[in-house]
Scaffold this active site. Structure first.
Site, PDB file in Angstrom:
ATOM      1  N   SER A  30       5.508  -1.350  -0.434  1.00 28.83           N
ATOM      2  CA  SER A  30       5.007  -0.831  -1.764  1.00 28.83           C
ATOM      3  C   SER A  30       6.392   0.025  -2.195  1.00 28.83           C
ATOM      4  CB  SER A  30       4.307   0.135  -1.541  1.00 28.83           C
ATOM      5  OG  SER A  30       3.859   1.231  -2.769  1.00 28.83           O
TER       6      SER A  30
ATOM      7  N   THR B 178       3.872  -5.486  -9.723  1.00 25.11           N
ATOM      8  CA  THR B 178       2.570  -5.030 -10.226  1.00 25.11           C
ATOM      9  C   THR B 178       2.396  -4.537 -11.428  1.00 25.11           C
ATOM     10  OG1 THR B 178       2.298  -4.313  -7.759  1.00 25.11           O
ATOM     11  CG2 THR B 178       0.583  -3.346  -9.521  1.00 25.11           C
TER      12      THR B 178
ATOM     13  N   VAL C 179       0.792  -1.134   0.072  1.00 32.67           N
ATOM     14  CA  VAL C 179       0.176  -0.024   0.142  1.00 32.67           C
ATOM     15  C   VAL C 179       0.802   1.213   0.104  1.00 32.67           C
ATOM     16  CG1 VAL C 179      -1.763   1.148   1.148  1.00 32.67           C
ATOM     17  CG2 VAL C 179      -1.944  -1.214   1.109  1.00 32.67           C
TER      18      VAL C 179
ATOM     19  N   HIS D  69      -6.393  -4.590  -8.056  1.00 34.59           N
ATOM     20  CA  HIS D  69      -6.015  -3.436  -7.148  1.00 34.59           C
ATOM     21  C   HIS D  69      -6.813  -2.780  -6.422  1.00 34.59           C
ATOM     22  CE1 HIS D  69      -2.053  -1.041  -7.819  1.00 34.59           C
ATOM     23  NE2 HIS D  69      -2.613  -0.259  -7.131  1.00 34.59           N
TER      24      HIS D  69
ATOM     25  N   TYR E  57       6.931  -1.381  -9.273  1.00 35.29           N
ATOM     26  CA  TYR E  57       5.929  -0.985 -10.284  1.00 35.29           C
ATOM     27  C   TYR E  57       6.986  -0.764 -11.652  1.00 35.29           C
ATOM     28  CZ  TYR E  57       1.461   0.652  -7.758  1.00 35.29           C
ATOM     29  OH  TYR E  57       0.537   0.812  -7.193  1.00 35.29           O
TER      30      TYR E  57
ATOM     31  N   GLY F 202     -11.268  -7.143  -1.657  1.00 33.98           N
ATOM     32  CA  GLY F 202     -12.143  -7.472  -0.854  1.00 33.98           C
ATOM     33  C   GLY F 202     -12.055  -8.123   0.429  1.00 33.98           C
ATOM     34  N   VAL F 203     -10.948  -8.566   0.582  1.00 39.80           N
ATOM     35  CA  VAL F 203     -10.938  -9.502   1.705  1.00 39.80           C
ATOM     36  C   VAL F 203     -11.068  -8.527   3.028  1.00 39.80           C
ATOM     37  CG1 VAL F 203      -9.606 -11.238   3.285  1.00 39.80           C
ATOM     38  CG2 VAL F 203      -9.505 -11.282   0.623  1.00 39.80           C
TER      39      VAL F 203
HETATM   40  C1  FNR Z   1      -3.164   0.036  -3.100  1.00 42.46           C
HETATM   41  N1  FNR Z   1      -2.625  -1.004  -3.749  1.00 42.46           N
HETATM   42  C2  FNR Z   1      -1.396  -0.833  -4.294  1.00 42.46           C
HETATM   43  N2  FNR Z   1      -0.844  -1.985  -5.191  1.00 42.46           N
HETATM   44  C3  FNR Z   1       0.666  -1.978  -5.184  1.00 42.46           C
HETATM   45  O1  FNR Z   1       0.933  -3.243  -6.183  1.00 42.46           O
HETATM   46  N3  FNR Z   1       1.301  -0.941  -5.167  1.00 42.46           N
HETATM   47  C4  FNR Z   1       0.911   0.318  -4.199  1.00 42.46           C
HETATM   48  O2  FNR Z   1       1.822   1.213  -4.030  1.00 42.46           O
HETATM   49  C5  FNR Z   1      -0.736   0.262  -3.912  1.00 42.46           C
HETATM   50  N4  FNR Z   1      -1.097   1.195  -3.319  1.00 42.46           N
HETATM   51  C6  FNR Z   1      -2.332   1.256  -2.628  1.00 42.46           C
HETATM   52  C7  FNR Z   1      -2.830   2.353  -2.066  1.00 42.46           C
HETATM   53  C8  FNR Z   1      -3.950   2.120  -1.336  1.00 42.46           C
HETATM   54  C9  FNR Z   1      -4.566   3.333  -0.524  1.00 42.46           C
HETATM   55  C10 FNR Z   1      -4.803   1.055  -1.518  1.00 42.46           C
HETATM   56  C11 FNR Z   1      -5.880   1.076  -1.005  1.00 42.46           C
HETATM   57  C12 FNR Z   1      -4.212   0.033  -2.459  1.00 42.46           C
HETATM   58  C13 FNR Z   1      -3.441  -2.160  -4.091  1.00 42.46           C
HETATM   59  C14 FNR Z   1      -3.308  -2.993  -2.956  1.00 42.46           C
HETATM   60  O3  FNR Z   1      -2.111  -3.660  -2.925  1.00 42.46           O
HETATM   61  C15 FNR Z   1      -4.269  -4.386  -2.901  1.00 42.46           C
HETATM   62  O4  FNR Z   1      -4.166  -4.883  -4.245  1.00 42.46           O
HETATM   63  C16 FNR Z   1      -5.716  -3.787  -2.753  1.00 42.46           C
HETATM   64  O5  FNR Z   1      -5.585  -3.129  -1.476  1.00 42.46           O
HETATM   65  C17 FNR Z   1      -6.623  -4.982  -2.314  1.00 42.46           C
HETATM   66  O6  FNR Z   1      -7.712  -4.744  -2.150  1.00 42.46           O
HETATM   67  P1  FNR Z   1      -8.643  -4.488  -0.628  1.00 42.46           P
HETATM   68  O7  FNR Z   1      -7.920  -5.668   0.499  1.00 42.46           O
HETATM   69  O8  FNR Z   1      -8.037  -3.158  -0.153  1.00 42.46           O
HETATM   70  O9  FNR Z   1      -9.947  -4.420  -0.766  1.00 42.46           O
END
Ligand code: FNR
Length: 379
Positions: free
Chosen positions: A106, A155, A78, A275, A129, A308-309
């Site tokens: 992240s 990702t 995140v 995502h 990324y 969604g978890v």
């Molecule tokens: C993310 N996600 C994400 N994914 C990733 O690969 N690199 C990242 O920097 C981020 N940043 C990010 C920021 C925020 C605020 C959120 C909520 C999500 C996606 C994250 O890894 C993941 O796939 C989702 O959050 C999964 O869904 P749930 O569990 O939030 O429903």
């Protein structure tokens, strides 16, 4: 406020965070259909209740890439985790460590790899990324490897940023005075909630280390905005393989054909994910996409799934749909924002407790027995 379930932390986080940050975490792309379906489709998965088997020896642990996990859950990467609580990456990583599960850092973290990894009892994972600036990618991979990160999460569903309307309305899309003040405060060594502290803030660790100068939030937004790379293809993964020798997971797979390509490419695992509904609205929820992907992969590589978890029962549902392990994003971030490391520890304990209830009432005493056999058609 009473916190008795993981979802209670959402309201607690909303109380604590400035609106632009709460909506950044909570929101999704466009009309947020996929965001809602992620949660609703999973909640609609019905399990077969079975009773009167001795469930006193229940074991929630799994083994993944040679590591033991106390529950089949890892923390999803995140971005800007250090904005939701001070040194948020360190706090979340410690909670994951204590629980015996992986923390995945992240690319876009406030704390750099070197601040977090050495403090942990187990290796963390690192998420990358694709950016036009391949020099950054190479630098990040080398540093992650040097810090002992055990798995790379690559990702692939962000060749362009999703359109997130809430961010435009809340002020998260572009630098503004409120964001600047908050950034100053939260990254300041003597920070306290809601207190504007003036002084030199920390910088955006992983990007600053690469650039050799302090990079703040505004510089970062400009850098990232200019660096999304729509040219990304399987060739880029081959390039990354040259620099990364450990297990590599491809995150953002939603289609069985892409899953088959990942197997052909030699990935060690995939993460079925949209995502968290933040990229293309209207795509399938992870729960809906998963069974066909599991069928296509047929156990050749590991399947992880997120999006969604929200609780321990959802973990069992995702596993019954075909995942080997789940990941959680918002579920731990809300807890981190509300109550720091203790909040994340608490939420992970709640996940385990709820998993145990679900496993007991479906009569499976080990995770390997959570299979599609547990599924039942509801109405
Ligand atoms: C993310 N996600 C994400 N994914 C990733 O690969 N690199 C990242 O920097 C981020 N940043 C990010 C920021 C925020 C605020 C959120 C909520 C999500 C996606 C994250 O890894 C993941 O796939 C989702 O959050 C999964 O869904 P749930 O569990 O939030 O429903």
């Amino acid at each position: 406020m009473i916190i008795s379930s993981p979802s209670d932390y959402r309201a607690a986080a909303q109380k604590r965070l400035p609106p632009f940050l709460f909506h950044y975490i909570d929101g999704g792309a466009y009309a947020e259909k996929t965001l809602r379906r992620n949660v609703d489709d999973l909640a609609d998965v019905a399990l077969r209740q079975r009773v009167l088997k001795d469930m006193s020896q229940l074991d929630t642990s799994i083994e993944l890439f040679g590591e033991k996990l106390s529950i089949p859950v890892a923390l999803s990467p995140v971005g800007l985790t250090g904005m939701y609580a001070q040194r948020g990456e360190v706090q979340a990583a410690h909670a994951a460590d204590k629980k015996g599960i992986p923390f995945c850092m992240s690319t876009v973290s406030v704390c750099p790899i070197e601040e977090v990894a050495p403090k942990l009892g187990r290796p963390m994972w690192f998420q990358l990324y694709v950016l036009k600036d391949r020099g950054f990618m190479k630098n990040a991979l080398e540093r992650a490897q040097a810090a002992g990160c055990s798995a790379l999460v690559f990702t692939v569903d962000m060749p362009v940023p999703g359109a997130r309307y809430r961010d435009a309305h809340s002020g998260m899309s572009g630098p503004n005075a409120a964001m600047r003040r908050y950034w100053q405060a939260v990254t300041h060594p003597h920070w306290a909630w809601n207190v504007g502290v003036h002084g030199k803030p920390h910088d955006l660790g992983n990007i600053s280390k690469y650039m050799g100068k302090a990079v703040g939030l505004e510089d970062y937004m400009g850098y990232l905005g200019a660096n999304f790379d729509p040219s990304i293809s399987w060739k880029d993964l081959e390039w990354i393989r040259e620099f990364w020798k450990g297990p590599m997971l491809i995150k953002g797979i939603l289609d069985p054909e892409d899953a088959k390509d990942a197997v052909r490419f030699g990935a060690d695992g995939i993460i079925v994910s949209n995502h968290g509904g933040r990229q293309l609205d209207g795509v399938l929820s992870s729960a809906r996409a998963l069974p066909a992907i599991a069928d296509a992969v047929k156990g050749q590589i590991k399947i992880l799934a997120d999006s969604g978890v929200r609780n321990g029962l959802d973990v069992v549902r995702m596993l019954a749909l075909g995942a080997d392990c789940t990941m959680i994003g918002r579920a731990f971030i809300y807890a981190l924002a509300a109550a720091g490391q203790d909040g994340v520890s608490h939420v992970l304990d709640l996940f385990e407790k709820e998993m145990r209830v679900a496993m007991t009432l479906t009569s499976v005493n080990k995770v390997a027995d959570i299979t599609p056999d547990l599924l039942v058609q509801s109405a």
